[in-house]
Write a protein that holds these residues in place. Sequence first.
Motif, PDB file in Angstrom:
ATOM      1  N   LEU A 145    -126.440  45.255 -47.061  1.00 37.43           N
ATOM      2  CA  LEU A 145    -126.155  46.596 -46.563  1.00 37.43           C
ATOM      3  C   LEU A 145    -126.497  47.670 -47.586  1.00 37.43           C
ATOM      4  N   ASP A 146    -126.332  47.334 -48.859  1.00 37.29           N
ATOM      5  CA  ASP A 146    -126.591  48.322 -49.908  1.00 37.29           C
ATOM      6  C   ASP A 146    -126.769  47.585 -51.231  1.00 37.29           C
ATOM      7  N   ALA A 147    -127.627  48.120 -52.094  1.00 38.90           N
ATOM      8  CA  ALA A 147    -127.835  47.585 -53.435  1.00 38.90           C
ATOM      9  C   ALA A 147    -127.966  48.767 -54.377  1.00 38.90           C
ATOM     10  N   THR A 148    -127.084  48.838 -55.360  1.00 38.02           N
ATOM     11  CA  THR A 148    -127.043  50.023 -56.211  1.00 38.02           C
ATOM     12  C   THR A 148    -126.765  49.643 -57.656  1.00 38.02           C
ATOM     13  N   THR A 149    -127.065  50.571 -58.566  1.00 42.68           N
ATOM     14  CA  THR A 149    -126.782  50.378 -59.981  1.00 42.68           C
ATOM     15  C   THR A 149    -125.455  51.039 -60.342  1.00 42.68           C
ATOM     16  N   LEU A 150    -124.869  50.566 -61.438  1.00 42.29           N
ATOM     17  CA  LEU A 150    -123.583  51.068 -61.916  1.00 42.29           C
ATOM     18  C   LEU A 150    -123.706  51.496 -63.378  1.00 42.29           C
ATOM     19  N   PHE A 151    -123.014  52.573 -63.714  1.00 40.46           N
ATOM     20  CA  PHE A 151    -122.856  53.012 -65.104  1.00 40.46           C
ATOM     21  C   PHE A 151    -124.198  53.316 -65.768  1.00 40.46           C
ATOM     22  N   THR A 152    -124.973  54.126 -65.088  1.00 45.11           N
ATOM     23  CA  THR A 152    -126.282  54.498 -65.623  1.00 45.11           C
ATOM     24  C   THR A 152    -126.209  55.661 -66.611  1.00 45.11           C
ATOM     25  N   PRO A 179    -134.824  48.215 -60.733  1.00 44.47           N
ATOM     26  CA  PRO A 179    -134.258  49.163 -61.690  1.00 44.47           C
ATOM     27  C   PRO A 179    -134.072  48.545 -63.077  1.00 44.47           C
ATOM     28  N   VAL A 180    -134.236  49.355 -64.090  1.00 49.76           N
ATOM     29  CA  VAL A 180    -133.942  48.943 -65.463  1.00 49.76           C
ATOM     30  C   VAL A 180    -132.448  48.642 -65.568  1.00 49.76           C
ATOM     31  N   THR A 181    -132.080  47.561 -66.294  1.00 46.00           N
ATOM     32  CA  THR A 181    -130.662  47.234 -66.437  1.00 46.00           C
ATOM     33  C   THR A 181    -130.215  47.154 -67.895  1.00 46.00           C
ATOM     34  N   PHE A 182    -131.026  47.678 -68.799  1.00 42.51           N
ATOM     35  CA  PHE A 182    -130.618  47.782 -70.201  1.00 42.51           C
ATOM     36  C   PHE A 182    -130.976  49.177 -70.680  1.00 42.51           C
ATOM     37  N   HIS A 183    -129.978  49.859 -71.238  1.00 39.85           N
ATOM     38  CA  HIS A 183    -130.191  51.252 -71.640  1.00 39.85           C
ATOM     39  C   HIS A 183    -131.216  51.348 -72.771  1.00 39.85           C
ATOM     40  N   ALA A 184    -132.174  52.245 -72.612  1.00 43.53           N
ATOM     41  CA  ALA A 184    -133.205  52.445 -73.632  1.00 43.53           C
ATOM     42  C   ALA A 184    -132.614  52.907 -74.954  1.00 43.53           C
ATOM     43  N   LEU A 188    -120.701  52.941 -71.138  1.00 42.95           N
ATOM     44  CA  LEU A 188    -119.656  51.943 -70.926  1.00 42.95           C
ATOM     45  C   LEU A 188    -120.120  50.550 -71.320  1.00 42.95           C
ATOM     46  N   SER A 189    -121.417  50.345 -71.416  1.00 46.49           N
ATOM     47  CA  SER A 189    -122.003  49.099 -71.911  1.00 46.49           C
ATOM     48  C   SER A 189    -123.446  49.385 -72.282  1.00 46.49           C
ATOM     49  N   ASP A 190    -124.054  48.461 -73.014  1.00 45.77           N
ATOM     50  CA  ASP A 190    -125.493  48.615 -73.257  1.00 45.77           C
ATOM     51  C   ASP A 190    -126.296  48.190 -72.027  1.00 45.77           C
ATOM     52  N   HIS A 191    -125.636  47.460 -71.102  1.00 49.64           N
ATOM     53  CA  HIS A 191    -126.273  47.068 -69.846  1.00 49.64           C
ATOM     54  C   HIS A 191    -125.897  48.032 -68.727  1.00 49.64           C
ATOM     55  N   ILE A 192    -126.710  48.062 -67.707  1.00 48.25           N
ATOM     56  CA  ILE A 192    -126.432  48.775 -66.458  1.00 48.25           C
ATOM     57  C   ILE A 192    -126.001  47.744 -65.428  1.00 48.25           C
ATOM     58  N   GLY A 193    -124.906  48.028 -64.726  1.00 48.08           N
ATOM     59  CA  GLY A 193    -124.391  47.083 -63.746  1.00 48.08           C
ATOM     60  C   GLY A 193    -125.171  47.124 -62.441  1.00 48.08           C
ATOM     61  N   LEU A 194    -125.032  46.060 -61.669  1.00 47.57           N
ATOM     62  CA  LEU A 194    -125.633  45.963 -60.341  1.00 47.57           C
ATOM     63  C   LEU A 194    -124.543  45.634 -59.331  1.00 47.57           C
ATOM     64  N   SER A 195    -124.650  46.224 -58.143  1.00 39.39           N
ATOM     65  CA  SER A 195    -123.678  45.984 -57.074  1.00 39.39           C
ATOM     66  C   SER A 195    -124.418  45.829 -55.750  1.00 39.39           C
ATOM     67  N   VAL A 196    -124.028  44.805 -54.985  1.00 39.49           N
ATOM     68  CA  VAL A 196    -124.648  44.546 -53.687  1.00 39.49           C
ATOM     69  C   VAL A 196    -123.553  44.397 -52.636  1.00 39.49           C
ATOM     70  N   ARG A 197    -123.687  45.150 -51.547  1.00 40.92           N
ATOM     71  CA  ARG A 197    -122.767  45.040 -50.423  1.00 40.92           C
ATOM     72  C   ARG A 197    -123.432  44.224 -49.323  1.00 40.92           C
ATOM     73  N   LEU A 198    -122.712  43.219 -48.832  1.00 43.84           N
ATOM     74  CA  LEU A 198    -123.273  42.254 -47.893  1.00 43.84           C
ATOM     75  C   LEU A 198    -122.462  42.202 -46.611  1.00 43.84           C
ATOM     76  N   ALA A 199    -123.150  42.035 -45.499  1.00 40.09           N
ATOM     77  CA  ALA A 199    -122.507  41.713 -44.228  1.00 40.09           C
ATOM     78  C   ALA A 199    -122.546  40.205 -44.074  1.00 40.09           C
ATOM     79  N   LEU A 200    -121.370  39.607 -43.950  1.00 41.93           N
ATOM     80  CA  LEU A 200    -121.275  38.159 -43.874  1.00 41.93           C
ATOM     81  C   LEU A 200    -121.396  37.689 -42.436  1.00 41.93           C
ATOM     82  N   ALA A 201    -121.944  36.516 -42.277  1.00 42.58           N
ATOM     83  CA  ALA A 201    -122.060  35.898 -40.958  1.00 42.58           C
ATOM     84  C   ALA A 201    -121.725  34.429 -41.095  1.00 42.58           C
ATOM     85  N   ASP A 202    -121.061  33.869 -40.090  1.00 42.24           N
ATOM     86  CA  ASP A 202    -120.778  32.446 -40.090  1.00 42.24           C
ATOM     87  C   ASP A 202    -122.071  31.705 -39.795  1.00 42.24           C
TER      88      ASP A 202
END
Length: 312
Positions: free
Chosen positions: A263-270, A234-239, A282-296
């Motif tokens: 588990l999930d990877a999504t963009t923020l504030f598009t 995904p693009v992460t800088f607003h055109a 909210l910014s000139d950049h687009i945020g990124l968020s990743v949800r992870l399942a942790l394992a020992d």
Amino acid sequence: MNALTVATLNVNGLRRPRPPLLPLPRRAQALGERLDAAPIDVINLQEVYFYESVRLLRRYLPSYPYVAYRRGPVGPCGALVTFSRHPLGRVRYRSFAGIVPNRGSLRFRFRRALLSAIQGLTIVQLRGLPVTVVNTHLTANHDGDWSRDNRFFDFQQAQLRRLNATLARSGMLASLVPLRCAPRSFLASMLAPRRRHPGLTVITGDFNIASDSDHYRLIVDNGARHDPFAATNPVTFHAAFLPPGEPAHRIDYVLLAGTATVLDATTLFTEPVAIDGQPHYLSDHIGLSVRLALADPEPDAAPAASPSPRPR
């Protein structure tokens, strides 16, 4: 904690950002309230230049009691700040000082060397978890050209190599600056004791490098890191903040080295939001968020995160 969500965003904390972006004090409440309501555990922010900006963001992020940055003269070293809902260990910082372009005019080289000296990376461990979080910001390529013939190419390669070399050291904590923004000597780093750091490392930030460039091999450390956004790219800088006709790219990243399942990877504030009755980003950049399942991780186990394909 069986799952962990990590996000990254360049907030552009300049006192006078390029229009149409509002100054951070006018965006902070809308930004903070949305982040505070989101199911995110750790937020890495870039371009938080001033302590007043840190205090402002803390006011609107009440559910993030843990804040990590290394103190600098007027604000956080590297303008890098980590907000967390999970207790954090001591933060470490390494700058990109000493990296100078080998091409371009003397003025260009001097200005980029100054910028490189005040940029870098922070490293902080989540207490009680085998998770290390890295926040970084590389110098911007305002040419919008990441080809090998461009004057920025070798310069950004050198910053990536410094980042990778810092993280590759098994005795990483000993090689970083403990008390100030200036880098330690090369000799001190080489003589530092080595230590093994198993688990998961989450590397995030504004790399200012397009994902379809020849730099990508170093960004993913020759395939040693997993890029959860490689498939979607995904693009992460607003055109809206680019010159007319210039294409937008993915220049921000969340990268994984170690044992975890995405588990999930999504963009923020598009999209713009209402501020003072008007639509604003909210910014000139687009945020990124990743949800992870942790394992020992098992002793001497191979990383669960597979190498990334090159983005399309």
